[in-house]
Design an enzyme around this catalytic site. Structure first.
Site, PDB file in Angstrom:
ATOM      1  N   ARG A 202       0.834  -1.213   0.000  1.00 53.31           N
ATOM      2  CA  ARG A 202       0.000   0.000   0.000  1.00 53.31           C
ATOM      3  C   ARG A 202       0.867   1.260   0.000  1.00 53.31           C
ATOM      4  O   ARG A 202       0.539   2.253  -0.656  1.00 53.31           O
ATOM      5  CB  ARG A 202      -0.925  -0.022   1.220  1.00 53.31           C
ATOM      6  CG  ARG A 202      -1.917   1.099   1.227  1.00 53.31           C
ATOM      7  CD  ARG A 202      -3.102   0.822   2.153  1.00 53.31           C
ATOM      8  NE  ARG A 202      -4.083   1.880   2.013  1.00 53.31           N
ATOM      9  CZ  ARG A 202      -4.309   2.804   2.950  1.00 53.31           C
ATOM     10  NH1 ARG A 202      -3.660   2.776   4.087  1.00 53.31           N
ATOM     11  NH2 ARG A 202      -5.205   3.743   2.729  1.00 53.31           N
TER      12      ARG A 202
ATOM     13  N   HIS B 289       0.498   4.121  -2.777  1.00 60.06           N
ATOM     14  CA  HIS B 289       0.111   5.500  -2.453  1.00 60.06           C
ATOM     15  C   HIS B 289       1.227   6.504  -2.754  1.00 60.06           C
ATOM     16  O   HIS B 289       0.949   7.657  -3.081  1.00 60.06           O
ATOM     17  CB  HIS B 289      -0.335   5.617  -0.998  1.00 60.06           C
ATOM     18  CG  HIS B 289      -1.754   5.196  -0.778  1.00 60.06           C
ATOM     19  ND1 HIS B 289      -2.566   5.739   0.174  1.00 60.06           N
ATOM     20  CD2 HIS B 289      -2.514   4.287  -1.438  1.00 60.06           C
ATOM     21  CE1 HIS B 289      -3.768   5.171   0.117  1.00 60.06           C
ATOM     22  NE2 HIS B 289      -3.748   4.273  -0.845  1.00 60.06           N
TER      23      HIS B 289
ATOM     24  N   HIS C 265      -5.884  -6.204  -3.531  1.00 59.27           N
ATOM     25  CA  HIS C 265      -6.736  -6.377  -2.353  1.00 59.27           C
ATOM     26  C   HIS C 265      -6.921  -7.850  -1.982  1.00 59.27           C
ATOM     27  O   HIS C 265      -7.674  -8.167  -1.078  1.00 59.27           O
ATOM     28  CB  HIS C 265      -8.089  -5.673  -2.551  1.00 59.27           C
ATOM     29  CG  HIS C 265      -8.028  -4.179  -2.375  1.00 59.27           C
ATOM     30  ND1 HIS C 265      -9.076  -3.332  -2.637  1.00 59.27           N
ATOM     31  CD2 HIS C 265      -7.012  -3.372  -1.963  1.00 59.27           C
ATOM     32  CE1 HIS C 265      -8.713  -2.082  -2.384  1.00 59.27           C
ATOM     33  NE2 HIS C 265      -7.464  -2.076  -1.991  1.00 59.27           N
TER      34      HIS C 265
ATOM     35  N   TRP D 147     -10.214  -8.687   2.774  1.00 53.25           N
ATOM     36  CA  TRP D 147     -10.984  -9.015   1.567  1.00 53.25           C
ATOM     37  C   TRP D 147     -11.034 -10.529   1.322  1.00 53.25           C
ATOM     38  O   TRP D 147     -11.917 -10.995   0.633  1.00 53.25           O
ATOM     39  CB  TRP D 147     -10.347  -8.351   0.338  1.00 53.25           C
ATOM     40  CG  TRP D 147     -10.479  -6.862   0.273  1.00 53.25           C
ATOM     41  CD1 TRP D 147     -11.485  -6.167  -0.347  1.00 53.25           C
ATOM     42  CD2 TRP D 147      -9.589  -5.876   0.803  1.00 53.25           C
ATOM     43  NE1 TRP D 147     -11.258  -4.817  -0.225  1.00 53.25           N
ATOM     44  CE2 TRP D 147     -10.124  -4.607   0.464  1.00 53.25           C
ATOM     45  CE3 TRP D 147      -8.389  -5.932   1.537  1.00 53.25           C
ATOM     46  CZ2 TRP D 147      -9.480  -3.419   0.838  1.00 53.25           C
ATOM     47  CZ3 TRP D 147      -7.776  -4.747   1.905  1.00 53.25           C
ATOM     48  CH2 TRP D 147      -8.316  -3.513   1.562  1.00 53.25           C
TER      49      TRP D 147
HETATM   50  C1  HEM Z   1     -10.316   2.182  -6.274  1.00 57.01           C
HETATM   51  C2  HEM Z   1      -9.072   2.081  -5.830  1.00 57.01           C
HETATM   52  C3  HEM Z   1      -8.726   1.761  -4.398  1.00 57.01           C
HETATM   53  C4  HEM Z   1      -9.391   2.083  -3.247  1.00 57.01           C
HETATM   54  C5  HEM Z   1     -10.676   2.897  -3.106  1.00 57.01           C
HETATM   55  C6  HEM Z   1      -8.644   1.501  -2.157  1.00 57.01           C
HETATM   56  C7  HEM Z   1      -8.998   1.620  -0.820  1.00 57.01           C
HETATM   57  C8  HEM Z   1      -8.339   1.014   0.231  1.00 57.01           C
HETATM   58  C9  HEM Z   1      -8.703   1.139   1.614  1.00 57.01           C
HETATM   59  C10 HEM Z   1      -9.853   1.982   2.174  1.00 57.01           C
HETATM   60  C11 HEM Z   1      -7.838   0.372   2.328  1.00 57.01           C
HETATM   61  C12 HEM Z   1      -7.821   0.159   3.841  1.00 57.01           C
HETATM   62  C13 HEM Z   1      -6.743   1.005   4.518  1.00 57.01           C
HETATM   63  C14 HEM Z   1      -6.681   0.734   6.004  1.00 57.01           C
HETATM   64  O1  HEM Z   1      -7.693   0.948   6.685  1.00 57.01           O
HETATM   65  O2  HEM Z   1      -5.604   0.327   6.480  1.00 57.01           O
HETATM   66  C15 HEM Z   1      -6.942  -0.252   1.397  1.00 57.01           C
HETATM   67  C16 HEM Z   1      -5.946  -1.128   1.746  1.00 57.01           C
HETATM   68  C17 HEM Z   1      -5.074  -1.691   0.850  1.00 57.01           C
HETATM   69  N1  HEM Z   1      -4.956  -1.380  -0.485  1.00 57.01           N
HETATM   70 FE1  HEM Z   1      -6.300  -0.348  -1.582  1.00 57.01          FE
HETATM   71  N2  HEM Z   1      -7.570   0.838  -2.644  1.00 57.01           N
HETATM   72  C18 HEM Z   1      -7.554   0.983  -4.004  1.00 57.01           C
HETATM   73  C19 HEM Z   1      -6.599   0.505  -4.879  1.00 57.01           C
HETATM   74  C20 HEM Z   1      -5.479  -0.190  -4.506  1.00 57.01           C
HETATM   75  C21 HEM Z   1      -4.383  -0.510  -5.386  1.00 57.01           C
HETATM   76  C22 HEM Z   1      -4.283  -0.064  -6.852  1.00 57.01           C
HETATM   77  C23 HEM Z   1      -3.476  -1.229  -4.647  1.00 57.01           C
HETATM   78  C24 HEM Z   1      -2.143  -1.793  -5.057  1.00 57.01           C
HETATM   79  C25 HEM Z   1      -1.798  -2.078  -6.293  1.00 57.01           C
HETATM   80  C26 HEM Z   1      -4.027  -1.360  -3.314  1.00 57.01           C
HETATM   81  C27 HEM Z   1      -3.438  -2.057  -2.286  1.00 57.01           C
HETATM   82  C28 HEM Z   1      -3.922  -2.111  -0.995  1.00 57.01           C
HETATM   83  C29 HEM Z   1      -3.364  -2.980   0.038  1.00 57.01           C
HETATM   84  C30 HEM Z   1      -2.251  -4.000  -0.129  1.00 57.01           C
HETATM   85  C31 HEM Z   1      -4.102  -2.702   1.203  1.00 57.01           C
HETATM   86  C32 HEM Z   1      -3.942  -3.369   2.576  1.00 57.01           C
HETATM   87  C33 HEM Z   1      -3.087  -2.521   3.485  1.00 57.01           C
HETATM   88  C34 HEM Z   1      -2.909  -3.115   4.856  1.00 57.01           C
HETATM   89  O3  HEM Z   1      -3.216  -4.298   5.063  1.00 57.01           O
HETATM   90  O4  HEM Z   1      -2.442  -2.387   5.735  1.00 57.01           O
HETATM   91  N3  HEM Z   1      -5.221  -0.700  -3.258  1.00 57.01           N
HETATM   92  N4  HEM Z   1      -7.264   0.159   0.129  1.00 57.01           N
END
Ligand code: HEM
Length: 275
Positions: A37, A41, A169, A185
């Site tokens: 993430r 970001h 995800h 997820w």
């Molecule tokens: C429509 C696009 C996206 C939205 C709205 C979105 C939204 C989110 C949200 C709300 C979280 C939770 C954050 C937290 O509470 O810790 C999250 C986690 C995460 N996202 Fe996304 N995301 C998007 C696209 C992506 C993309 C493009 C990637 C990587 C290529 C990604 C990788 C991750 C990963 C690995 C986590 C888990 C982080 C953790 O476990 O701490 N996301 N995302």
């Protein structure tokens, strides 16, 4: 200094990153997801029209990017990498954060993502206000397909690439103290896989009953989907690729590797010296 480094030096950094991924007691036992993430970001602020944003400069260390609500929790990811930076002080933060993302993907069972070093860091002394992307460039999980397209088209991605990227995800989880959302997820949040696509299609997603932000859960309330995740099955064009990746893991891995590699390159300006 980094210009004189060889592939073996970066491999040594990657090896040290792999060694810190397992962390019993943290989330599901791995910091891999939060590193993915961080890499996303750091890069996902890119705007191809103004050629601003992106991973180069490691500007997430500076306000207002550091305090963007979308980046809540990534201070932990950055702190986890500090011992690696201390051991290899020659590597830029911008290279370290993106290398950590690709290293974590592979170590969790995902594909090998193409990655090239050469990003440099802005410093307190050199950073200009225009180097730091404004808040609001990262996607809002409460919104649907039009917003998702606005954000990812701004970076230069196609629908197919967007869906492939969202397959990340398959790992990680939402945290109430970060995004406000809650839960993983998939059942295997530390293994990179195409489960995200399979579950999107096979589970009956219902709105979670709680006083938190609107999100969806399976009937046992073990798994979750954001409104922004469900957009991928509500939109016919996106859904085509969800169906493809649910069936064909190899196609997903190949497309994810290419799209994530492209994401990490957005806006990177390199000098003449390359590996
Ligand atoms: C429509 C696009 C996206 C939205 C709205 C979105 C939204 C989110 C949200 C709300 C979280 C939770 C954050 C937290 O509470 O810790 C999250 C986690 C995460 N996202 Fe996304 N995301 C998007 C696209 C992506 C993309 C493009 C990637 C990587 C290529 C990604 C990788 C991750 C990963 C690995 C986590 C888990 C982080 C953790 O476990 O701490 N996301 N995302």
């Amino acid at each position: 200094m980094a210009a004189t480094k060889t592939a073996a030096d970066y491999e040594a950094v990657a090896k040290d990153i792999v060694a810190i991924l397992d962390r019993p007691g943290y989330d599901d036992g791995s910091i891999g997801p939060v590193l993915v993430r961080l890499a996303w970001h750091a890069s996902g602020t890119y705007d191809r029209k103004s050629k601003t944003g992106g991973s180069d400069g490691a500007t997430m260390r500076f306000k207002p990017e550091a305090t963007d609500g979308a980046n809540a929790g990534l201070e932990h990811a950055r702190a986890f990498l500090e011992p690696i930076k201390a051991k290899h002080p020659w590597i830029s933060y911008a290279d370290l954060w993106t290398l950590a993302g690709v290293t974590a993907v592979e170590a969790m069972g995902g594909p090998k993502v193409p990655w090239t070093p050469g990003r440099t860091d802005k410093t307190e002394a050199t950073v200009k206000a225009t180097d730091i992307p404004p808040n609001g460039r990262l996607p809002d999980a409460a919104q649907g397909a039009p917003h998702i397209r606005d954000v990812f088209y701004r970076m230069g991605f196609t629908d197919r690439e967007i869906v492939a990227l969202l397959g990340a995800h398959s790992v990680g989880r939402c945290h109430t103290d970060r995004s406000g959302y809650s839960g993983p997820w998939t059942y295997t949040p530390t293994r990179f896989s195409n489960q995200y696509f399979k579950l999107l299609l096979s589970v009956k997603w219902v709105e979670k009953k709680w006083d938190g932000p609107k999100q969806f859960v399976d009937e046992d309330d073990e798994l979750m989907m954001l409104p922004g995740d469900l957009a991928f099955i509500l939109d016919g064009e996106f859904k085509k690729y969800v169906e493809l990746y649910a069936k064909d893991k190899d196609a997903f891995y190949a497309d994810f590797a290419a799209a994530f590699g492209k994401l990490l390159e957005l806006g990177v300006k390199r000098g003449k010296t390359k590996l």
